[in-house]
Structures are given as structure tokens and as C-alpha cells.
Design a protein around this motif. Sequence first.
Motif, PDB file in Angstrom:
ATOM      1  N   ASP A 167       0.831  -1.210   0.000  1.00  0.00           N
ATOM      2  CA  ASP A 167       0.000   0.000   0.000  1.00  0.00           C
ATOM      3  C   ASP A 167       0.862   1.256   0.000  1.00  0.00           C
ATOM      4  O   ASP A 167       0.602   2.208  -0.749  1.00  0.00           O
ATOM      5  CB  ASP A 167      -0.933   0.007   1.216  1.00  0.00           C
ATOM      6  CG  ASP A 167      -2.019  -1.048   1.117  1.00  0.00           C
ATOM      7  OD1 ASP A 167      -2.301  -1.495  -0.012  1.00  0.00           O
ATOM      8  OD2 ASP A 167      -2.578  -1.430   2.159  1.00  0.00           O
ATOM      9  N   GLU A 168       1.882   1.248   0.841  1.00  0.00           N
ATOM     10  CA  GLU A 168       2.770   2.408   0.921  1.00  0.00           C
ATOM     11  C   GLU A 168       3.525   2.600  -0.388  1.00  0.00           C
ATOM     12  O   GLU A 168       3.657   3.725  -0.887  1.00  0.00           O
ATOM     13  CB  GLU A 168       3.750   2.220   2.077  1.00  0.00           C
ATOM     14  CG  GLU A 168       4.587   3.446   2.383  1.00  0.00           C
ATOM     15  CD  GLU A 168       5.453   3.256   3.611  1.00  0.00           C
ATOM     16  OE1 GLU A 168       6.352   4.099   3.826  1.00  0.00           O
ATOM     17  OE2 GLU A 168       5.244   2.272   4.352  1.00  0.00           O
ATOM     18  N   ALA A 169       4.007   1.499  -0.955  1.00  0.00           N
ATOM     19  CA  ALA A 169       4.741   1.584  -2.222  1.00  0.00           C
ATOM     20  C   ALA A 169       3.842   2.097  -3.340  1.00  0.00           C
ATOM     21  O   ALA A 169       4.243   2.961  -4.136  1.00  0.00           O
ATOM     22  CB  ALA A 169       5.307   0.215  -2.587  1.00  0.00           C
ATOM     23  N   GLU A 170       2.627   1.591  -3.394  1.00  0.00           N
ATOM     24  CA  GLU A 170       1.718   1.998  -4.464  1.00  0.00           C
ATOM     25  C   GLU A 170       1.330   3.466  -4.331  1.00  0.00           C
ATOM     26  O   GLU A 170       1.204   4.181  -5.334  1.00  0.00           O
ATOM     27  CB  GLU A 170       0.476   1.113  -4.449  1.00  0.00           C
ATOM     28  CG  GLU A 170      -0.372   1.220  -5.694  1.00  0.00           C
ATOM     29  CD  GLU A 170      -1.347   0.072  -5.821  1.00  0.00           C
ATOM     30  OE1 GLU A 170      -1.656  -0.307  -6.962  1.00  0.00           O
ATOM     31  OE2 GLU A 170      -1.799  -0.451  -4.785  1.00  0.00           O
ATOM     32  N   GLY A 171       1.146   3.918  -3.099  1.00  0.00           N
ATOM     33  CA  GLY A 171       0.802   5.319  -2.892  1.00  0.00           C
ATOM     34  C   GLY A 171       1.906   6.261  -3.345  1.00  0.00           C
ATOM     35  O   GLY A 171       1.650   7.275  -4.008  1.00  0.00           O
ATOM     36  N   LEU A 172       3.150   5.922  -3.008  1.00  0.00           N
ATOM     37  CA  LEU A 172       4.278   6.758  -3.420  1.00  0.00           C
ATOM     38  C   LEU A 172       4.508   6.681  -4.924  1.00  0.00           C
ATOM     39  O   LEU A 172       4.861   7.677  -5.569  1.00  0.00           O
ATOM     40  CB  LEU A 172       5.543   6.325  -2.678  1.00  0.00           C
ATOM     41  CG  LEU A 172       5.572   6.602  -1.175  1.00  0.00           C
ATOM     42  CD1 LEU A 172       6.813   5.996  -0.540  1.00  0.00           C
ATOM     43  CD2 LEU A 172       5.526   8.107  -0.909  1.00  0.00           C
ATOM     44  N   LEU A 173       4.294   5.501  -5.489  1.00  0.00           N
ATOM     45  CA  LEU A 173       4.495   5.331  -6.930  1.00  0.00           C
ATOM     46  C   LEU A 173       3.503   6.173  -7.723  1.00  0.00           C
ATOM     47  O   LEU A 173       3.839   6.718  -8.783  1.00  0.00           O
ATOM     48  CB  LEU A 173       4.353   3.853  -7.299  1.00  0.00           C
ATOM     49  CG  LEU A 173       4.738   3.452  -8.729  1.00  0.00           C
ATOM     50  CD1 LEU A 173       6.210   3.733  -8.988  1.00  0.00           C
ATOM     51  CD2 LEU A 173       4.431   1.979  -8.963  1.00  0.00           C
ATOM     52  N   ALA A 174       2.290   6.299  -7.202  1.00  0.00           N
ATOM     53  CA  ALA A 174       1.259   7.073  -7.899  1.00  0.00           C
ATOM     54  C   ALA A 174       1.611   8.554  -7.977  1.00  0.00           C
ATOM     55  O   ALA A 174       1.084   9.278  -8.830  1.00  0.00           O
ATOM     56  CB  ALA A 174      -0.085   6.889  -7.196  1.00  0.00           C
ATOM     57  N   GLU A 175       2.504   9.005  -7.105  1.00  0.00           N
ATOM     58  CA  GLU A 175       2.901  10.413  -7.107  1.00  0.00           C
ATOM     59  C   GLU A 175       3.928  10.728  -8.190  1.00  0.00           C
ATOM     60  O   GLU A 175       4.209  11.897  -8.458  1.00  0.00           O
ATOM     61  CB  GLU A 175       3.480  10.785  -5.740  1.00  0.00           C
ATOM     62  CG  GLU A 175       2.487  10.639  -4.587  1.00  0.00           C
ATOM     63  CD  GLU A 175       3.140  10.895  -3.243  1.00  0.00           C
ATOM     64  OE1 GLU A 175       4.363  11.201  -3.235  1.00  0.00           O
ATOM     65  OE2 GLU A 175       2.448  10.799  -2.210  1.00  0.00           O
ATOM     66  N   LEU A 176       4.499   9.696  -8.804  1.00  0.00           N
ATOM     67  CA  LEU A 176       5.562   9.895  -9.786  1.00  0.00           C
ATOM     68  C   LEU A 176       5.022   9.842 -11.210  1.00  0.00           C
ATOM     69  O   LEU A 176       4.217   8.972 -11.549  1.00  0.00           O
ATOM     70  CB  LEU A 176       6.642   8.819  -9.619  1.00  0.00           C
ATOM     71  CG  LEU A 176       7.471   8.885  -8.337  1.00  0.00           C
ATOM     72  CD1 LEU A 176       8.335   7.644  -8.211  1.00  0.00           C
ATOM     73  CD2 LEU A 176       8.339  10.132  -8.333  1.00  0.00           C
TER      74      LEU A 176
END
Length: 327
Positions: A47-56
Motif C-alpha cells: 500500500d505504501e509503495a503503491e501510494g508513493l508510486l502514484a505520485e511519480l
Amino acid sequence: LAARELGWPVKALEAARKTLEAHGDRANAAHARYLELRRLLLIGRLDEAEGLLAELDPEPLPPALRAAHELLVAGIAMRRLETQRARSAITRAEAAARVAGIPALTAEIQSAALILETPAARLIAQGQARPLLLEEVEALLGSASLVVDACRYVVRGVGMSISLATRPVLFTLARALAEAWPADVPRGALIAQAFRLKLTDESHRARLRVEIGRLRLALKPLATVTATARGFALVSLVAPDVVVLARPVEEKHAAVFAFLADGESWSSSALALALGTSQRTVQRVLEELGASGKVQAFGRGRARRWMTPPVPGFATTLLLPVPFAGD
């Protein structure tokens, strides 16, 4: 990350990333973020990885970083059993890698693509077993079947799930009954599997009746268990059939084995972080696997590392200790 050193100072990397961004070096700032994201993926914080990835936004980045971005998208999608999304990401990664012209990057993408074409689990139905690809696992979990999931110790059906992860005896009984469905299972066989006893007496049969009663309560409203002349049978209340989703290999320490099967060398501390358990527990498991010849160690003290060749013919995605979306 290639050396599976997961305990490095995350705050220092984040500070470096912010400094790079402040100086307008977006490419290296993105590279730092991707390092952080790969670490999160390795330790199962999806979840944390996907959230940060969506910001890029990968579009303005160099081809190599665009490929890295899509590899992360594919990795998260595979762990979530979103195979079409994973395939699309791998296709985009392949296109970016061709432009980048980096052989090592191309090889990594090819390895990721191979996971989708390699059996990741086994389907057991009416006493027969066959291998399943990740795509087939995804379809099975979305089907009308009642699935006793031996990868996550969950019983699934009609959009509902009942976890038996903390009740191993009940799950063992549920799996044994599901594998035999629609037939029954003799009491002696259930006692042998659930209690690991070869000889039985009346006290064991009484204990079995107690555990079957607990299983009936636990499985509501998805299924129930009925008594037969020779034993017990599982009856689905919501699905036309019952199947078992089993691991590709029945390994006692499957989660540890799955991480080591990526072909990289791991320290016991990194494995403990990825598994969410103590380092001493991991060390005991590694020593046991090493004694049986399943893993190899090299180095001493803090430099000691463990590794093993990949499991031949199987993808290890479903061995990793990360719940699917919706669990």
C-alpha cells in the motif's frame, strides 16, 4: 538492494532525494525514490509503495527510469494478483528498456515477465491436482467456487473470506475435507492429519468432534461440516463446488524459501525485516534449511549471506507472506 541490504537509513535517502529535487535534479531524485519503492516492495509494504508510486510521473524521465517505474508497477500488480495490469506494465517496461539499451535491465524485465508464464500454485479438486498460472489463480479467486486457500490460510467464497491463519488445526481439517469434496474423510485420517497421530483412541475422537464443532462455527456462513458413517464431509452453503488452492511446493519454511529463491544473497537481518519476524527466528530456519542442503551460506558474522537457486519450474509469488487485496 541488489545485495538485499534492507536495513540502510531510509531517512538519509529521503533527505538526499529532497536535496536533489531542490537543486532541480529530477532524474536522480526519481532514482532515489525508486530505490525506496523497491525496498518497500521487497518487504511487502504494498500500500505504501503503491501510494508513493502514484505520485511519480515517469513520462519526462530517462528510458531506464521509465522501465524501472513500470517494473515496480508490475511487481505490485503481481503481488496483488492483477495479472493484466502486470502484463501491460511489463510491455511498457520492455519498450523503455529497448530505448535505454541496457542489457541488465532487459534481463530483469524478462525475468519478471517469466513469472507470469510459470506455475505459481496448484489447484486440488476432487483428489486431482494441476498447476495454475498467476492469471488462473486470479480467475479462480474471482469465480463462484468455494476456495480453501492454502497459500494464505483463508476460506474464500462469494466475495467473503474467513481467515484461519491463527487456527492451524481448523485449517488442516478444512483443507483435508476440501481436498476430498464431495466425498467424506474417515475420522482416523482427519486425526492423523490434524493432530499428527498414527494411533487413535476415544480421547482423540472426542477431541476431533470438538474441533469439528469449532470448524462449523468458523466457516459460517460459507460452509458447514456434516457427520457421515465413517467420518465427516464439507458442505458448501454458497458455491457449486469446493477446491483447494495450494502452494506450488509444500515447503515447511515456504516464506523464507520464497525470498531466497530470487537468486540473490540475503542476510538474516534483511529476511527478518521482510518477514516481519525476529532475526533469531530467521537464523534458526536458515540453519535448518542449510542442514538439509536447501540453502547455502557464505561469509562470517555480519557479512554472512544466504542464497539458493530459484525453485525449478515454479514462481514463488504466492509463497511470499503478503495478503492479497481485500484480506
